[in-house]
Design a protein around this motif. Structure first.
Motif, PDB file in Angstrom:
ATOM      1  N   MET A   1      -6.039  -6.307  32.496  1.00 58.24           N
ATOM      2  CA  MET A   1      -6.917  -4.398  32.250  1.00 58.24           C
ATOM      3  C   MET A   1      -8.613  -4.349  32.097  1.00 58.24           C
ATOM      4  O   MET A   1      -8.783  -3.342  32.706  1.00 58.24           O
ATOM      5  N   PRO A   2      -9.300  -5.280  30.991  1.00 60.71           N
ATOM      6  CA  PRO A   2     -10.510  -4.915  30.907  1.00 60.71           C
ATOM      7  C   PRO A   2     -11.401  -4.821  32.391  1.00 60.71           C
ATOM      8  O   PRO A   2     -11.244  -6.161  33.158  1.00 60.71           O
ATOM      9  N   GLY A   3     -12.377  -4.481  32.786  1.00 54.17           N
ATOM     10  CA  GLY A   3     -12.893  -4.323  34.269  1.00 54.17           C
ATOM     11  C   GLY A   3     -14.710  -5.114  33.782  1.00 54.17           C
ATOM     12  O   GLY A   3     -14.561  -5.835  32.073  1.00 54.17           O
ATOM     13  N   GLU A   4     -15.377  -4.956  34.629  1.00 58.75           N
ATOM     14  CA  GLU A   4     -16.946  -5.330  34.253  1.00 58.75           C
ATOM     15  C   GLU A   4     -17.532  -4.019  33.367  1.00 58.75           C
ATOM     16  O   GLU A   4     -18.136  -3.043  33.805  1.00 58.75           O
ATOM     17  N   VAL A   5     -18.095  -4.222  32.231  1.00 58.24           N
ATOM     18  CA  VAL A   5     -18.467  -3.262  31.358  1.00 58.24           C
ATOM     19  C   VAL A   5     -20.177  -3.668  31.232  1.00 58.24           C
ATOM     20  O   VAL A   5     -21.111  -4.592  31.637  1.00 58.24           O
TER      21      VAL A   5
ATOM     22  N   ALA B   1      -8.778  -2.999  26.947  1.00 59.36           N
ATOM     23  CA  ALA B   1      -9.686  -2.734  27.130  1.00 59.36           C
ATOM     24  C   ALA B   1     -11.129  -3.427  27.364  1.00 59.36           C
ATOM     25  O   ALA B   1     -12.112  -2.978  28.539  1.00 59.36           O
ATOM     26  N   GLN B   2     -11.543  -3.907  26.099  1.00 63.16           N
ATOM     27  CA  GLN B   2     -12.475  -4.175  25.551  1.00 63.16           C
ATOM     28  C   GLN B   2     -13.330  -3.608  25.952  1.00 63.16           C
ATOM     29  O   GLN B   2     -14.785  -4.074  25.869  1.00 63.16           O
ATOM     30  N   ALA B   3     -12.907  -2.467  24.689  1.00 59.79           N
ATOM     31  CA  ALA B   3     -14.087  -1.262  24.797  1.00 59.79           C
ATOM     32  C   ALA B   3     -15.207  -1.277  23.574  1.00 59.79           C
ATOM     33  O   ALA B   3     -14.517  -1.295  22.280  1.00 59.79           O
TER      34      ALA B   3
END
Length: 196
Positions: A1-5, A83-85
């Motif tokens: 799920m997590p994208g590149e932040v 989400a690694q938010a």
């Protein structure tokens, strides 16, 4: 799920002096201990009309939600971790701690282990994962949800996941930066739901 932040903000927060009075009034409760508008809201203030409308919905999800406070925070923390938010994670670790949740409980929810969580929270977190993965729940999970929750609580669960997935998307896409050090390191997560 997590994208590149992104490592730095793609949009800088709007300076308070540039905001309309009605926006400042809407943001009055969203200030840190030093009186500064939280970075997420100052960033979204690039579109003031949308921000004011979004805050109305957000006030329901965060302040008038029929789910137990601790359960709601565990769901939000799961979303933020998956989400690694980092910004969302940090803010809600602080809220969860004020609500009485121990770091071990926060990390259990975030990582998907769910050790020590009660049945309601395990079902809510299973539903959170299902909504993130499939944008719905199967009949078995629906029955488990409705065995524990009222209709209003089920709807609030859906709104909570939708609201905080939206916030995680905003944070990660715009590169909203954490205000200071993380209250608790952001863990890696398992994306698959744990069997309960």
């Amino acid at each position: 799920m997590p994208g590149e932040v992104p490592e730095k903000a793609r949009l800088q927060p709007v300076d308070e002096s540039e905001l309309h009075e009605k926006t400042l009034a809407s943001l009055a409760p969203y200030r840190d201990q030093d009186g500064r508008i939280y970075t997420i809201w100052a960033t979204l203030a690039h579109h003031e009309d949308a921000l004011r409308r979004f805050i109305v919905f957000g006030n329901h999800v965060l302040g008038k939600n029929t789910l137990p406070l601790k359960s709601r925070e565990l769901m939000i923390l799961r979303i933020a971790a998956r989400a690694q938010a980092a910004y969302e994670w940090d803010q809600h670790v602080r809220i969860a701690r004020r609500a009485g949740l121990a770091d071990e409980t926060i990390l259990a929810a975030a990582t998907g282990t769910r050790e020590g969580l009660d049945e309601v929270d395990r079902v809510l977190l299973t539903a959170t994962d299902s909504l993130l993965d499939r944008q719905g729940v199967d009949d078995d999970l629906w029955e488990r949800l409705t065995a524990h929750l009222s209709t209003e609580q089920v709807i609030d669960m859906l709104y909570t996941v939708g609201q905080y997935l939206t916030i995680a998307t905003v944070i990660n896409t715009l590169g909203v930066q954490v205000e200071g050090d993380l209250a608790l390191p952001l863990p890696e997560t398992t994306e698959k739901e744990e069997a309960v």
